[in-house]
Enzyme design. Structure first.
Site, short mmCIF file in Angstrom:
data_model
loop_
_atom_site.label_atom_id
_atom_site.label_comp_id
_atom_site.label_asym_id
_atom_site.label_seq_id
_atom_site.Cartn_x
_atom_site.Cartn_y
_atom_site.Cartn_z
N CYS A 116 45.18 61.51 49.41
CA CYS A 116 44.33 62.62 48.95
C CYS A 116 44.71 63.95 49.61
CB CYS A 116 42.86 62.31 49.22
SG CYS A 116 42.32 60.87 48.31
N HIS A 261 38.84 68.69 48.49
CA HIS A 261 39.27 67.52 47.70
C HIS A 261 38.02 66.88 47.10
CE1 HIS A 261 40.58 63.64 46.56
NE2 HIS A 261 40.03 63.03 47.60
N ASN A 291 37.67 61.22 41.23
CA ASN A 291 38.56 61.53 42.36
C ASN A 291 40.00 61.27 41.91
OD1 ASN A 291 40.17 61.35 44.66
ND2 ASN A 291 38.56 60.45 45.91
C1 COA Z 1 31.57 54.19 47.81
C2 COA Z 1 30.25 54.93 48.02
C3 COA Z 1 29.92 55.76 46.79
C4 COA Z 1 29.16 53.88 48.18
O1 COA Z 1 27.94 54.59 48.35
P1 COA Z 1 26.95 54.26 49.54
O2 COA Z 1 25.78 55.06 49.36
O3 COA Z 1 27.74 54.40 50.81
O4 COA Z 1 26.64 52.83 49.24
P2 COA Z 1 26.75 51.64 50.27
O5 COA Z 1 28.17 51.42 50.63
O6 COA Z 1 25.72 51.85 51.33
O7 COA Z 1 26.30 50.49 49.36
C5 COA Z 1 24.97 50.39 48.95
C6 COA Z 1 24.90 49.26 47.97
O8 COA Z 1 25.44 49.71 46.73
C7 COA Z 1 26.35 48.77 46.26
N1 COA Z 1 27.33 49.40 45.38
C8 COA Z 1 28.60 49.78 45.66
N2 COA Z 1 29.16 50.28 44.56
C9 COA Z 1 28.24 50.21 43.59
C10 COA Z 1 28.23 50.56 42.24
N3 COA Z 1 29.28 51.09 41.62
N4 COA Z 1 27.10 50.37 41.53
C11 COA Z 1 26.01 49.85 42.10
N5 COA Z 1 25.96 49.47 43.38
C12 COA Z 1 27.07 49.66 44.11
C13 COA Z 1 26.94 48.17 47.49
O9 COA Z 1 27.51 46.90 47.20
C14 COA Z 1 25.73 48.06 48.37
O10 COA Z 1 25.02 46.92 48.02
P3 COA Z 1 24.35 46.01 49.16
O11 COA Z 1 23.41 46.93 49.87
O12 COA Z 1 23.69 44.93 48.37
O13 COA Z 1 25.47 45.55 50.03
C15 COA Z 1 30.28 55.80 49.28
O14 COA Z 1 30.37 55.00 50.41
C16 COA Z 1 31.36 56.80 49.28
O15 COA Z 1 31.41 57.66 48.44
N6 COA Z 1 32.23 56.75 50.30
C17 COA Z 1 33.32 57.69 50.39
C18 COA Z 1 34.30 57.35 49.33
C19 COA Z 1 35.31 58.39 49.15
O16 COA Z 1 35.04 59.55 49.19
N7 COA Z 1 36.51 57.93 48.95
C20 COA Z 1 37.57 58.78 48.68
C21 COA Z 1 38.10 59.37 49.89
S1 COA Z 1 39.51 60.18 49.45
#
Ligand code: COA
Length: 334
Positions: A116, A261, A291
């Site tokens: 990224c 980004h 993204n």
């Molecule tokens: C991936 C992301 C959106 C998940 O959101 P979050 O609020 O952190 O969610 P969590 O990881 O706490 O997960 C909460 C729950 O949602 C679930 N979940 C994950 N993806 C899901 C989806 N697409 N739909 C529904 N539920 C989802 C998880 O499994 C978790 O379930 P659990 O509590 O039963 O284990 C978030 O962590 C994120 O954006 N991280 C940064 C990612 C990023 O920017 N990446 C690129 C960098 S270049």
């Protein structure tokens, strides 16, 4: 040394595939919902390739647009930097494929894999070549096809809903004065977090590099520890932006536009809050494209220019964070 001019962006273009994937698409494959994806990421839709298009293919329309915007012909380009974390092939690099597809002269083509942060890294390399006088018109391509590494099951629901396909191209030349253009770039990495956002296979460490076990174990898909990525991103973004400002004797009050980004709208909002910037200063288009890894900043930059949000003399901060972990910033006087 007094003759050294900054580099600047003389032309820019972008391309995203026609195939629009809305959030409801994923509900066919996994437990998720449009509402969850919108609330947790800010993404409404994204683009995926239709079939058999690689990053070197997506790059071509973007390059043509960039050449037109710079009023240049392909023969004016004297070096290619191709940033992708999803190369067409292991060997050779996508830059060579673009050289052939565009029928560029037999100029050098350098692939970089900085995920990224690829656009910031690419800019920094171009900047050094321009300052050294090695090349005059450098094409920086950022192009990504992430959709073919998505696990469309509940196991992959955190990544498949975020990452997407897209390309951008910028042409870097010498600025007219040393009081404008790219003021500085700041690059970082921390490989101890490599496995928090990675594609493990095919890997040259494994013999054979790809087999049924690897496929069954889904090691060829992108895997991410979303929480860990989030935690580091909201720390590193502000840190590296401040580093760039301080280097140029600027403060947050000098920023006119921040183009982060496009990782997640919640990350951008937290960075905005930490820096005390207004909504209109922080560019976001993640709702349309998801993204797109290293293509996201220049696609957003293209749209910001097109929307006439940037004035001559404005201070732009560009900042990225991603797999590696790697992160960086660029401070530009437009
Ligand atoms: C991936 C992301 C959106 C998940 O959101 P979050 O609020 O952190 O969610 P969590 O990881 O706490 O997960 C909460 C729950 O949602 C679930 N979940 C994950 N993806 C899901 C989806 N697409 N739909 C529904 N539920 C989802 C998880 O499994 C978790 O379930 P659990 O509590 O039963 O284990 C978030 O962590 C994120 O954006 N991280 C940064 C990612 C990023 O920017 N990446 C690129 C960098 S270049």
């Amino acid at each position: 040394m007094n003759n050294i001019k900054n580099s600047h962006i003389a032309g820019i273009g972008y391309y995203v595939p026609d195939r629009v994937i809305d959030n409801n698409y994923f509900t066919k494959y996994m437990d998720t919902s449009d509402q969850w994806i919108r609330e947790r990421t800010g993404i409404h839709e994204r683009r995926f390739i239709s079939n058999d298009e690689g990053p070197s293919d997506l790059a071509i329309p973007a390059i043509k647009m960039a050449l037109e915007s710079a009023s240049m012909s392909k023969d004016d380009i004297d070096f290619i930097i191709f940033s992708t974390s999803t190369p067409d092939y292991y060997i050779p690099g996508s830059g060579c494929l673009v050289q052939e597809k565009m029928k560029f002269k037999n100029i050098g083509a350098l692939d970089i894999r900085c995920q990224c942060s690829g656009f910031i890294y690419g800019l920094s390399i171009a900047d050094q070549y321009i300052k050294a006088g090695t090349y005059s018109n450098i094409l920086v391509v950022t192009s990504e096809v992430q959709s073919t590494a998505m696990d469309l099951s509940n196991n992959g629901r955190d990544t498949s809903i975020i990452f997407a396909d897209g390309a951008a191209a910028t042409i870097i030349t010498s600025a007219k004065s040393d009081n404008e253009g790219l003021l500085s770039t700041h690059l970082h990495s921390e490989g101890k977090y490599a496995k928090e956002l990675w594609v493990e296979a095919p890997s040259s460490k494994q013999n054979p590099r790809l087999d049924n076990k690897i496929l069954n174990d889904k090691k060829h898909f992108l895997h991410m520890n979303g929480k860990e990525v989030f935690k580091h991103a909201i720390k590193r973004f502000p840190e590296v932006i401040i580093e760039g400002l301080v280097h140029n004797n600027l403060t947050v009050n000098d920023i006119d536009i921040l183009i982060p980004h496009q990782a997640n709208i919640r990350i951008s909002k937290m960075v905005q809050k930490k820096l005390g910037l207004k909504d209109e200063q922080v560019i976001s288009n993640i709702h349309k494209y998801g993204n797109t890894t290293s293509a996201s900043i220049p696609i957003a930059l293209y749209e910001t220019i097109k929307n006439k949000k940037i004035k001559k003399g404005d201070i732009l901060a560009l900042a990225a964070f991603g797999s590696g972990f790697s992160w960086g910033s660029a401070i530009i006087k437009w």
